[in-house]
Scaffold this motif. Structure first.
Motif, PDB file in Angstrom:
ATOM      1  N   MET A   1      -6.907  -9.664 -14.338  1.00  0.00           N
ATOM      2  CA  MET A   1      -7.140  -8.593 -13.352  1.00  0.00           C
ATOM      3  C   MET A   1      -6.161  -8.750 -12.182  1.00  0.00           C
ATOM      4  O   MET A   1      -5.994  -9.834 -11.650  1.00  0.00           O
ATOM      5  CB  MET A   1      -8.568  -8.673 -12.807  1.00  0.00           C
ATOM      6  CG  MET A   1      -9.582  -7.902 -13.643  1.00  0.00           C
ATOM      7  SD  MET A   1      -9.305  -6.135 -13.609  1.00  0.00           S
ATOM      8  CE  MET A   1     -10.976  -5.533 -13.553  1.00  0.00           C
ATOM      9  N   GLU A   2      -5.610  -7.653 -11.785  1.00  0.00           N
ATOM     10  CA  GLU A   2      -4.680  -7.680 -10.651  1.00  0.00           C
ATOM     11  C   GLU A   2      -5.398  -7.276  -9.373  1.00  0.00           C
ATOM     12  O   GLU A   2      -6.357  -6.523  -9.397  1.00  0.00           O
ATOM     13  CB  GLU A   2      -3.519  -6.730 -10.928  1.00  0.00           C
ATOM     14  CG  GLU A   2      -2.639  -7.228 -12.069  1.00  0.00           C
ATOM     15  CD  GLU A   2      -1.704  -6.149 -12.607  1.00  0.00           C
ATOM     16  OE1 GLU A   2      -2.104  -4.980 -12.593  1.00  0.00           O
ATOM     17  OE2 GLU A   2      -0.605  -6.506 -13.023  1.00  0.00           O
ATOM     18  N   TYR A   3      -4.897  -7.794  -8.280  1.00  0.00           N
ATOM     19  CA  TYR A   3      -5.493  -7.490  -6.981  1.00  0.00           C
ATOM     20  C   TYR A   3      -4.541  -6.651  -6.133  1.00  0.00           C
ATOM     21  O   TYR A   3      -3.326  -6.833  -6.175  1.00  0.00           O
ATOM     22  CB  TYR A   3      -5.777  -8.787  -6.219  1.00  0.00           C
ATOM     23  CG  TYR A   3      -6.937  -9.576  -6.757  1.00  0.00           C
ATOM     24  CD1 TYR A   3      -8.248  -9.204  -6.484  1.00  0.00           C
ATOM     25  CD2 TYR A   3      -6.707 -10.724  -7.505  1.00  0.00           C
ATOM     26  CE1 TYR A   3      -9.316  -9.949  -6.963  1.00  0.00           C
ATOM     27  CE2 TYR A   3      -7.772 -11.472  -7.994  1.00  0.00           C
ATOM     28  CZ  TYR A   3      -9.074 -11.079  -7.715  1.00  0.00           C
ATOM     29  OH  TYR A   3     -10.119 -11.824  -8.192  1.00  0.00           O
ATOM     30  N   TYR A   4      -5.135  -5.758  -5.362  1.00  0.00           N
ATOM     31  CA  TYR A   4      -4.370  -4.948  -4.419  1.00  0.00           C
ATOM     32  C   TYR A   4      -4.951  -5.131  -3.021  1.00  0.00           C
ATOM     33  O   TYR A   4      -6.142  -5.417  -2.860  1.00  0.00           O
ATOM     34  CB  TYR A   4      -4.451  -3.465  -4.808  1.00  0.00           C
ATOM     35  CG  TYR A   4      -3.876  -3.163  -6.159  1.00  0.00           C
ATOM     36  CD1 TYR A   4      -2.547  -2.755  -6.292  1.00  0.00           C
ATOM     37  CD2 TYR A   4      -4.643  -3.308  -7.301  1.00  0.00           C
ATOM     38  CE1 TYR A   4      -2.013  -2.492  -7.538  1.00  0.00           C
ATOM     39  CE2 TYR A   4      -4.118  -3.043  -8.554  1.00  0.00           C
ATOM     40  CZ  TYR A   4      -2.803  -2.639  -8.671  1.00  0.00           C
ATOM     41  OH  TYR A   4      -2.288  -2.387  -9.908  1.00  0.00           O
ATOM     42  N   THR A   5      -4.130  -4.929  -2.037  1.00  0.00           N
ATOM     43  CA  THR A   5      -4.577  -5.020  -0.655  1.00  0.00           C
ATOM     44  C   THR A   5      -5.597  -3.926  -0.338  1.00  0.00           C
ATOM     45  O   THR A   5      -5.412  -2.780  -0.720  1.00  0.00           O
ATOM     46  CB  THR A   5      -3.374  -4.845   0.296  1.00  0.00           C
ATOM     47  OG1 THR A   5      -2.413  -5.827  -0.009  1.00  0.00           O
ATOM     48  CG2 THR A   5      -3.801  -4.992   1.755  1.00  0.00           C
ATOM     49  N   ASP A   6      -6.660  -4.324   0.359  1.00  0.00           N
ATOM     50  CA  ASP A   6      -7.612  -3.348   0.893  1.00  0.00           C
ATOM     51  C   ASP A   6      -7.647  -3.535   2.406  1.00  0.00           C
ATOM     52  O   ASP A   6      -8.515  -4.191   2.953  1.00  0.00           O
ATOM     53  CB  ASP A   6      -8.995  -3.556   0.275  1.00  0.00           C
ATOM     54  CG  ASP A   6     -10.034  -2.585   0.839  1.00  0.00           C
ATOM     55  OD1 ASP A   6      -9.637  -1.571   1.427  1.00  0.00           O
ATOM     56  OD2 ASP A   6     -11.230  -2.856   0.687  1.00  0.00           O
ATOM     57  N   ALA A   7      -6.693  -2.932   3.078  1.00  0.00           N
ATOM     58  CA  ALA A   7      -6.514  -3.180   4.511  1.00  0.00           C
ATOM     59  C   ALA A   7      -7.644  -2.607   5.353  1.00  0.00           C
ATOM     60  O   ALA A   7      -8.006  -3.170   6.381  1.00  0.00           O
ATOM     61  CB  ALA A   7      -5.175  -2.607   4.971  1.00  0.00           C
ATOM     62  N   ASP A   8      -8.218  -1.486   4.924  1.00  0.00           N
ATOM     63  CA  ASP A   8      -9.258  -0.862   5.744  1.00  0.00           C
ATOM     64  C   ASP A   8     -10.664  -1.271   5.313  1.00  0.00           C
ATOM     65  O   ASP A   8     -11.646  -0.873   5.925  1.00  0.00           O
ATOM     66  CB  ASP A   8      -9.114   0.653   5.775  1.00  0.00           C
ATOM     67  CG  ASP A   8      -9.216   1.293   4.395  1.00  0.00           C
ATOM     68  OD1 ASP A   8      -9.639   0.613   3.442  1.00  0.00           O
ATOM     69  OD2 ASP A   8      -8.867   2.483   4.286  1.00  0.00           O
ATOM     70  N   GLY A   9     -10.784  -2.077   4.244  1.00  0.00           N
ATOM     71  CA  GLY A   9     -12.073  -2.644   3.875  1.00  0.00           C
ATOM     72  C   GLY A   9     -13.061  -1.666   3.270  1.00  0.00           C
ATOM     73  O   GLY A   9     -14.260  -1.920   3.256  1.00  0.00           O
ATOM     74  N   ASP A  10     -12.581  -0.544   2.718  1.00  0.00           N
ATOM     75  CA  ASP A  10     -13.512   0.422   2.131  1.00  0.00           C
ATOM     76  C   ASP A  10     -13.755   0.173   0.637  1.00  0.00           C
ATOM     77  O   ASP A  10     -14.483   0.921  -0.004  1.00  0.00           O
ATOM     78  CB  ASP A  10     -13.040   1.858   2.376  1.00  0.00           C
ATOM     79  CG  ASP A  10     -11.726   2.184   1.696  1.00  0.00           C
ATOM     80  OD1 ASP A  10     -11.175   1.332   0.980  1.00  0.00           O
ATOM     81  OD2 ASP A  10     -11.232   3.315   1.899  1.00  0.00           O
TER      82      ASP A  10
END
Ligand SMILES: [Ca+2]
Ligand SMILES: [Ca+2]
Ligand SMILES: [Ca+2]
Length: 61
Positions: free
Chosen positions: A1-10
């Protein structure tokens, strides 16, 4: 599984795949990762922005 940034935390990520050991969220569905009110399951409201990331702004109005 790849991860992506969730900068706004939604819970919806954006941008490039994060290199290990960084962790984020398993999707890159967010069209505005600076606004937690904007994500694919948001309700479109008349505000001049595309709240639900379908590519259309204020389509219900
Ligand atoms: Ca967002
Ligand atoms: Ca929309
Ligand atoms: Ca809108």
């Amino acid at each position: 599984m790849e991860y992506y940034t969730d900068a706004d935390g939604d819970g919806y990520g954006a941008g490039d795949v994060l290199p290990p050991p960084a962790v984020g969220v398993h999707n890159n569905l967010d069209c505005d990762d600076t606004n937690p009110e904007v994500h694919p399951y948001a309700v479109e409201v008349e505000n001049g922005i595309d709240d639900n990331c379908d590519g259309i702004t204020d389509e219900l109005f």
